[in-house]
Design a protein around this motif. Structure first.
Motif, PDB file in Angstrom:
ATOM      1  N   LEU A   1       4.953   0.013  -0.723  1.00 51.43           N
ATOM      2  CA  LEU A   1       3.671   0.658  -0.454  1.00 51.43           C
ATOM      3  C   LEU A   1       3.173   1.444  -1.653  1.00 51.43           C
ATOM      4  O   LEU A   1       1.979   1.484  -1.931  1.00 51.43           O
ATOM      5  CB  LEU A   1       3.797   1.567   0.770  1.00 51.43           C
TER       6      LEU A   1
ATOM      7  N   PHE B   1       1.692  -1.036  -4.019  1.00 45.13           N
ATOM      8  CA  PHE B   1       0.382  -1.443  -3.527  1.00 45.13           C
ATOM      9  C   PHE B   1      -0.660  -0.395  -3.887  1.00 45.13           C
ATOM     10  O   PHE B   1      -1.710  -0.704  -4.429  1.00 45.13           O
ATOM     11  CB  PHE B   1       0.439  -1.620  -2.002  1.00 45.13           C
TER      12      PHE B   1
ATOM     13  N   TYR C   1       4.992  -8.006   4.516  1.00 43.75           N
ATOM     14  CA  TYR C   1       4.140  -7.092   3.758  1.00 43.75           C
ATOM     15  C   TYR C   1       2.674  -7.256   4.164  1.00 43.75           C
ATOM     16  O   TYR C   1       1.951  -6.271   4.315  1.00 43.75           O
ATOM     17  CB  TYR C   1       4.289  -7.334   2.258  1.00 43.75           C
TER      18      TYR C   1
ATOM     19  N   ILE D   1       0.442  -4.218   5.811  1.00 46.55           N
ATOM     20  CA  ILE D   1      -0.826  -3.724   5.260  1.00 46.55           C
ATOM     21  C   ILE D   1      -1.932  -3.837   6.312  1.00 46.55           C
ATOM     22  O   ILE D   1      -2.741  -2.921   6.470  1.00 46.55           O
ATOM     23  CB  ILE D   1      -1.204  -4.471   3.962  1.00 46.55           C
TER      24      ILE D   1
END
Length: 177
Positions: A98, A101, A154, A158
């Motif tokens: 995260l 990201f 993932y 998200i």
């Protein structure tokens, strides 16, 4: 009446991205994007309990002092709150996915560039398949190994984090959060 609900997965083992999100949502009870006030106290008490259960303890038994020391170490912007990126530094999260990201789309110009690149059909939304392409490129750029099941996890994580209306795609306002 049952006792207080234990935080999901709050132990010292490495968390998956999905487990991290579960922990975040458990402690950010009001959903405002921060762990603060009573949420922060609850988080810290759970963390201390997990540390003691794992045999990790400090010499200082004063909870208030421990919490001040903890905040000095992890509250990077010293605002008295824990943000998602700060929590990713605290909990042993798998590949710190995260954080990776968030760093990739850090500035607004990078964000808009990524948005235009991955909204391939120019629908104004990033659908799951487009998001999957974005995450694949992100993981390659960060030199992080992944396989198809991990990429799928993932992508779903998200979507769970940012798809506020549950339509399975991210609008510009959802993604900009």
């Amino acid at each position: 009446m049952a006792g207080p609900q234990q935080a999901p997965h709050l132990h010292l083992a490495e968390l998956t991205a999905s487990q991290f999100l579960d922990v975040w949502r458990h402690f950010d009870a009001d959903g405002n994007g921060y762990i603060e006030g009573k949420e922060l106290e609850n988080f810290f008490q759970e963390l201390e309990s997990a540390r003691k259960g794992a045999g990790v303890d400090s010499k200082n038994d004063n909870l208030a002092d421990k919490m001040k020391e903890f905040m000095r170490k992890y509250d990077k912007n010293a605002d008295g709150k824990i943000e998602m990126a700060e929590l990713a530094q605290i909990l042993p999260t798998e590949e710190n996915f995260l954080l990776c990201f968030r760093q990739h789309v850090g500035s607004s110009s990078e964000f808009m560039e990524a948005w235009r690149r991955y909204d391939t059909d120019r629908s104004g939304y990033i659908e799951a398949n487009e998001l999957k392409g974005f995450l694949s490129d992100l993981l390659k750029k960060a030199n992080r190994p992944y396989d198809e099941p991990k990429l799928q996890e993932y992508t779903q994580t998200i979507l769970r984090m940012f798809d506020m209306n549950g339509d399975g795609k991210l609008g510009l306002s959802e993604m900009s959060r």
